[in-house]
Design an enzyme around this catalytic site. Structure first.
Site, PDB file in Angstrom:
ATOM      1  N   GLY A  88      23.902  51.099 -18.630  1.00 22.77           N
ATOM      2  CA  GLY A  88      24.851  52.159 -18.275  1.00 22.77           C
ATOM      3  C   GLY A  88      26.042  51.605 -17.509  1.00 22.77           C
ATOM      4  O   GLY A  88      26.166  50.391 -17.293  1.00 22.77           O
TER       5      GLY A  88
ATOM      6  N   HIS B  59      22.583  63.160  -1.003  1.00 26.22           N
ATOM      7  CA  HIS B  59      23.738  62.577  -1.690  1.00 26.22           C
ATOM      8  C   HIS B  59      24.310  63.659  -2.600  1.00 26.22           C
ATOM      9  O   HIS B  59      23.967  63.755  -3.788  1.00 26.22           O
ATOM     10  CB  HIS B  59      23.346  61.342  -2.505  1.00 26.22           C
ATOM     11  CG  HIS B  59      24.444  60.935  -3.447  1.00 26.22           C
ATOM     12  ND1 HIS B  59      25.642  60.426  -3.007  1.00 26.22           N
ATOM     13  CD2 HIS B  59      24.568  61.036  -4.795  1.00 26.22           C
ATOM     14  CE1 HIS B  59      26.441  60.212  -4.037  1.00 26.22           C
ATOM     15  NE2 HIS B  59      25.814  60.584  -5.135  1.00 26.22           N
TER      16      HIS B  59
ATOM     17  N   ASP C 255      28.520  57.083   0.105  1.00 31.63           N
ATOM     18  CA  ASP C 255      29.122  58.103   0.975  1.00 31.63           C
ATOM     19  C   ASP C 255      29.543  57.483   2.312  1.00 31.63           C
ATOM     20  O   ASP C 255      30.592  57.808   2.861  1.00 31.63           O
ATOM     21  CB  ASP C 255      28.114  59.237   1.187  1.00 31.63           C
ATOM     22  CG  ASP C 255      27.579  59.741  -0.137  1.00 31.63           C
ATOM     23  OD1 ASP C 255      28.373  60.254  -0.934  1.00 31.63           O
ATOM     24  OD2 ASP C 255      26.373  59.577  -0.402  1.00 31.63           O
TER      25      ASP C 255
ATOM     26  N   VAL D  62      19.075  55.529  -7.251  1.00 26.47           N
ATOM     27  CA  VAL D  62      20.496  55.872  -7.386  1.00 26.47           C
ATOM     28  C   VAL D  62      20.671  57.074  -8.314  1.00 26.47           C
ATOM     29  O   VAL D  62      21.524  57.930  -8.103  1.00 26.47           O
ATOM     30  CB  VAL D  62      21.295  54.658  -7.917  1.00 26.47           C
ATOM     31  CG1 VAL D  62      22.740  55.032  -8.219  1.00 26.47           C
ATOM     32  CG2 VAL D  62      21.255  53.516  -6.911  1.00 26.47           C
TER      33      VAL D  62
ATOM     34  N   ASN E  49      14.668  65.287 -14.920  1.00 24.56           N
ATOM     35  CA  ASN E  49      14.665  64.022 -14.179  1.00 24.56           C
ATOM     36  C   ASN E  49      13.366  63.849 -13.413  1.00 24.56           C
ATOM     37  O   ASN E  49      12.875  62.739 -13.258  1.00 24.56           O
ATOM     38  CB  ASN E  49      15.882  63.937 -13.260  1.00 24.56           C
ATOM     39  CG  ASN E  49      17.074  63.385 -14.029  1.00 24.56           C
ATOM     40  OD1 ASN E  49      16.953  62.368 -14.692  1.00 24.56           O
ATOM     41  ND2 ASN E  49      18.199  64.069 -13.972  1.00 24.56           N
TER      42      ASN E  49
END
Ligand code: NAX
Length: 324
Positions: A14, A189, A161, A131, A107
């Site tokens: 990716g 996040h 962040d 991540v 997910n």
């Protein structure tokens, strides 16, 4: 020659993978004298696996002295076998018209499977950094499957962040980036996370005093950091990749560097008012390579408490979607 660190990376073909692997292989993550073996894991999709072959060819063509081997697989049991670090980047993206709850559920299934397999086959000293979004909740899910590896080995990344917040403060104050210290990210996040500016210093003085504009800190600053991901998508037409990869290099590098103080999402255990069983960003101090202690005792004013309550609520809702 040191024994290579075995690094398993999911989603290796990716965008983030492409910006990350070359930095791992060059020594940026584990140091200039530490060899690495890459165990690259992709989804069992022809296009992704073919792209991965191309990435491996490019890695070969870099002739990195520290890269001792590359393995490619779509089989998590092979990919995580003996891994010292498992970097979980691959995740299902939100498709058009897809509900957030469905994304969390899909997910969730990926991270249940990966958590279970990592616990079964990774090295005894395995560390996991998540991540793939929603990173905090995916990390909680993976950790929930582990019987052998303790929960503190599972961390999620909020370092992007922190890096964004540090830059925004430096720009506003008109100082070099290195003058800004102790800016930590609390919570999820996501745009709900809280960059705790009250703890930050600029050139050794409280950041709030140097900036002298509480309304900017509470408003523009928090919003800019929280919505930076969306701003990058708007500008670039694709989500942050190089900066995310860079943040993961920082996350792992600092977790391997005793004395480093940085923001990591860890199991909250009730610290700073978070629900005990969510993974929330907070400041940690690395104690020995791969291990850390949470820095406690930062005082939170009413504004900070309200921001933490909001990001905690979101983390609890995400957990609710997955366990429903
Ligand atoms: P890409 O879509 O470019 O790459 C994801 C890769 O993961 C694809 O090659 C896909 O085939 C693979 N994949 C999917 N399911 C897999 C599985 N079960 N096993 C192995 N591989 C699998 O996304 P990219 O831009 O690289 O982003 C990856 C993830 O990072 C996304 O979930 C994204 O939202 C998240 N991000 C997290 C950030 C953070 O700070 N925590 C910031 C950047 C990024 O948005």
């Amino acid at each position: 020659m040191k024994t290579p660190i075995r690094v398993a990376v999911t989603g290796a073909a990716g965008q983030i993978g492409y910006a990350l692997l070359f930095r791992i292989a060059s020594g940026a993550m584990f140091g200039p004298d530490q060899p690495v073996s890459l165990q690259l894991i992709e989804a069992p999709v022809e296009k992704a696996l073919k792209a991965l072959e191309g990435v491996a060819m490019e890695l070969d063509d870099c002739a990195f002295p520290l890269l001792s081997s590359i393995q490619m697989t779509s089989e998590p049991k092979e990919g995580f076998a003996g891994a010292n670090w498992c970097l979980l980047i691959g995740a299902k993206p939100r498709g058009p018209g897809m509900e957030r709850a469905d994304l969390l559920k899909d997910n969730g299934q990926i991270f249940i499977g990966q958590g279970r397999i990592i616990d079964e086959v990774a090295a005894d000293d395995a560390r996991i950094a998540v991540v793939g979004n929603p990173a905090n909740t995916n990390c909680m899910i993976a950790a929930s499957q582990a019987k052998r590896l303790p929960a503190e080995r599972f961390t999620a990344m909020v370092r992007l962040d922190q890096n964004r917040a540090q830059t925004q403060l430096a720009k506003k104050a008109g100082v070099a980036l290195t003058e800004v210290k102790n800016i930590f990210i609390y919570g999820n996040h996501s745009p709900s996370m809280f960059p705790a500016y009250a703890q930050a210093t600029i050139s050794g003085k409280p950041a709030a005093e140097v900036i002298g504009d509480e309304a900017w800190l509470q408003g523009t600053f928090c919003e800019t950091v929280g919505k930076r991901g969306a701003a990058i998508i708007n500008a670039r037409g694709a989500s942050s990749a190089a900066s995310a990869a860079n943040a993961l290099v920082d996350h792992v590098h600092d977790l391997m560097t005793p004395g480093a103080i940085h923001s990591v999402a860890v199991k909250s255990e009730g610290r700073y008012g978070f629900d005990p069983n969510v993974w929330a960003g907070m400041p940690v101090r690395t104690t020995s390579p791969g291990s850390y202690e949470v820095i406690e005792g930062h005082s939170m004013d009413a504004f900070a408490q309200s921001k933490i309550a909001a990001t905690n609520k979101e983390l609890m809702e995400e957990r609710g979607f997955v366990t429903a």
